[in-house]
Design an enzyme around this catalytic site. Structure first.
Site, PDB file in Angstrom:
ATOM      1  N   PRO A  61      38.640  13.003  53.778  1.00 53.91           N
ATOM      2  CA  PRO A  61      39.376  12.960  54.884  1.00 53.91           C
ATOM      3  C   PRO A  61      39.334  11.345  55.196  1.00 53.91           C
ATOM      4  CG  PRO A  61      36.587  13.228  56.116  1.00 53.91           C
ATOM      5  CD  PRO A  61      37.530  13.334  54.164  1.00 53.91           C
ATOM      6  N   LEU A  62      40.877  10.526  55.569  1.00 58.20           N
ATOM      7  CA  LEU A  62      41.909   9.567  54.985  1.00 58.20           C
ATOM      8  C   LEU A  62      41.880   8.479  56.438  1.00 58.20           C
ATOM      9  CD1 LEU A  62      42.263   7.135  53.505  1.00 58.20           C
ATOM     10  CD2 LEU A  62      44.789   8.287  53.588  1.00 58.20           C
TER      11      LEU A  62
END
Length: 68
Positions: free
Chosen positions: A7-8
């Site tokens: 995830p970013l």
């Protein structure tokens, strides 16, 4: 896919925060994504973008003009 496990979080902040404050944001956001998604902390990416006060609008005025 592998990307689904990395995830970013992209965080926008008005310029002027200390490096210490940014480190705290990175730590807390990483922890939150780890807990919420089960993603390993080493897979979490956090990007902080400093926005110049003249480029941050609040209620029709720039943060700079508002003295923020």
């Amino acid at each position: 896919s592998r990307a689904a496990h990395m995830p970013l979080a992209h965080i926008y902040l008005i310029e002027g925060r200390s490096e210490e404050a940014k480190r705290a944001v990175i730590d807390k956001v990483t922890q939150a994504l780890h807990e919420a998604l089960g993603a390993p902390k080493e897979n979490v990416r956090v990007v902080i973008q400093d926005i110049p006060k003249a480029n941050w609008g609040i209620g029709g005025n720039s943060a700079k003009d508002l003295g923020r």
